[in-house]
Scaffold this motif. Structure first.
Motif: not given
Lengths: 147, 111
Positions: A38-44, A78-79, A117-119, A138-139
């Motif tokens: 999840e952290l990697s998805d957000i950072k990407t 939310s970002i 795709s990542f969020t 992102k959940r």
């Protein structure tokens, strides 16, 4: 949108700040105890949005990129990534996979596709000459907490 | 960043390290292209085993080197791709070109 916790960042649209931006957002979100994936998805996703600001919004000039992260509840983040650059004339077209205005710079045209795709949600607001705001939702899955 | 490379007279391997984004991709691209032009290898292997993060800039990097190697009549592969990078690799459609090898897979060296 009300938030349990919130942070704001503002920085120059220099490519050297791309790593700073995604790392800072990741650090703030760490309090929700996300999985590594999840952290990697957000950072990407954040890296893609910030790169768009650096490459497209400001081009050869330097402007400000601001990021606002809100923890909505124990499993939703939310970002918002905002620039005051050139804006996007046709958001729908810009979001099409493989569409790029900078093929010479080897941009793959996948920025928005990766964000989607990542969020769990991508919203884009843009006005030509005024700038663009990208909001990522992102959940973070609830995990059984033993401790 | 790229840390080191090896060339055996036929195949050039570039070992990538750390985080690949729009910022770091530029230096990797310049260093790799200069190695390709100097050595004119038959095949290029981009080794991803040391890569801890990658966004779509890494996809552009692979596609660009793939095209360049094709121009020289050679081939390019991304090898030792860690599990964490599989999703973005799959999203890119690069898997359809059959040039991505996951970590642990090995179909090189059999020729």
């Amino acid at each position: 949108m009300k938030a349990l916790n919130e942070m704001k960042l503002s920085f120059d649209s220099r490519s050297s700040n791309e790593a700073f931006a995604r790392t800072a957002v990741g650090s703030f979100i760490a309090q929700l105890d996300p999985t590594v994936a999840e952290l990697s998805d957000i950072k990407t996703a954040v890296s893609e949005a910030v790169t768009n600001c650096v490459v497209h919004a400001y081009g050869d000039s330097i402007g400000k990129i601001s990021i606002n992260v809100k923890i909505i509840d124990s499993n939703t983040v939310s970002i918002r990534i905002r620039d005051t650059g050139v804006g996007i004339e046709n958001v729908k077209q810009a979001m099409e996979p493989l569409y790029t205005t900078s093929p010479d710079d080897e941009r793959a045209g996948l920025g928005f596709a990766v964000m989607q795709s990542f969020t769990d949600g991508v919203r884009v607001n843009s006005k030509v000459g005024k700038g663009t705001t990208v909001t990522l939702l992102k959940r973070i899955a609830c995990r059984v907490n033993n401790g | 960043m790229y840390s080191q490379s090896s060339y055996d007279g036929k195949s050039l391997t570039v070992y990538l390290k750390g985080e690949i984004d729009h910022h770091s991709a530029r230096a990797i691209r310049e260093a790799t292209d200069s190695l390709i032009q100097t050595n004119k290898p038959k095949s290029l292997r981009l080794d991803f085993s040391g890569v801890t993060f990658m966004d779509s800039s890494g996809i552009g990097l692979i596609m660009g080197r793939y095209r360049m190697m094709n121009l020289y009549g050679g081939s390019a592969r991304a090898v030792n791709v860690p599990g964490a990078l599989e999703r973005i690799m799959n999203l890119s459609g690069l898997s359809a070109l059959n040039i991505i090898e996951k970590r642990g897979e090995s179909c090189e060296g059999s020729e």
